[in-house]
Design an enzyme around this catalytic site. Sequence first.
Site, PDB file in Angstrom:
ATOM      1  N   LYS A  42       0.836  -1.220   0.000  1.00  0.00           N
ATOM      2  CA  LYS A  42       0.000   0.000   0.000  1.00  0.00           C
ATOM      3  C   LYS A  42       0.860   1.256   0.000  1.00  0.00           C
ATOM      4  O   LYS A  42       0.437   2.305  -0.479  1.00  0.00           O
ATOM      5  CB  LYS A  42      -0.965  -0.013   1.182  1.00  0.00           C
ATOM      6  CG  LYS A  42      -0.348  -0.288   2.546  1.00  0.00           C
ATOM      7  CD  LYS A  42       0.119   0.952   3.280  1.00  0.00           C
ATOM      8  CE  LYS A  42       0.676   0.577   4.645  1.00  0.00           C
ATOM      9  NZ  LYS A  42       1.240   1.736   5.389  1.00  0.00           N
ATOM     10  N   THR A 100      -3.166   5.647   4.069  1.00  0.00           N
ATOM     11  CA  THR A 100      -1.847   6.005   3.545  1.00  0.00           C
ATOM     12  C   THR A 100      -1.938   6.814   2.255  1.00  0.00           C
ATOM     13  O   THR A 100      -1.067   7.632   1.972  1.00  0.00           O
ATOM     14  CB  THR A 100      -1.012   4.728   3.309  1.00  0.00           C
ATOM     15  OG1 THR A 100      -1.048   3.914   4.478  1.00  0.00           O
ATOM     16  CG2 THR A 100       0.439   5.073   2.991  1.00  0.00           C
TER      17      THR A 100
END
Length: 221
Positions: free
Chosen positions: A76, A133
């Site tokens: 990610k 994120t």
Amino acid sequence: MSEVLAETLPDSTRRHAFLSGPTFAKELARGLPMDIAVASTDIETAHGVQAILHAPSFRVYAGDDPIGVEMAGSLKNVVAIACGTADELGLGLSARASLISRGLAEITRMGVARGAHPVAFLGLAGVGDLILTCTGELSRNHTLGRMVARGGKASEIVASQSAVAEGYFTAQPAHQLAKRMGVDAPLLEQVYYVLYEDRGIAEAMQLLMNREPKHEFVGIL
């Protein structure tokens, strides 16, 4: 790391557990509410860690798919770099949502190829941490993407900062792993070329957008 630990500490494999999820350390230190996932091949181990760490402002969910948690937690960060470049260039919220969605598809394909269950990527360590994120102002990887979009050289930016943008170091092995496993991961590939081969962002975006039409869930279902 689960594989590294299995090689170096084979007699304690059932006791290994892995934490990941949508948590910023600064927010954790402030006692803000958040959830996280803990995974172990031995679900009782995961339950044990859950019991130790669970708190009123820190909910811990147990699972038995450490590969899924680990793959999601590392990959990610690479997608977040792409989102940072898109946000800096003003490509819009729709583009960001597309990067997150297609990034999740690539992460899932990579994880499934390594033996993870696809459902693992719908949880906290997967889509939860990916959203945080890719959108949070405290994200070091998103910030790196913004700085690269301003014309900075990724290696120089990373070398000049005390905080670590993990996605920079993950992009290269992720690209190599996808090629070795024969997994279609065009977004991860383009991030690698931008960071390590000085490919222009405009060219990378054009290569992504001009790919042939695909079935949305190829390699997942």
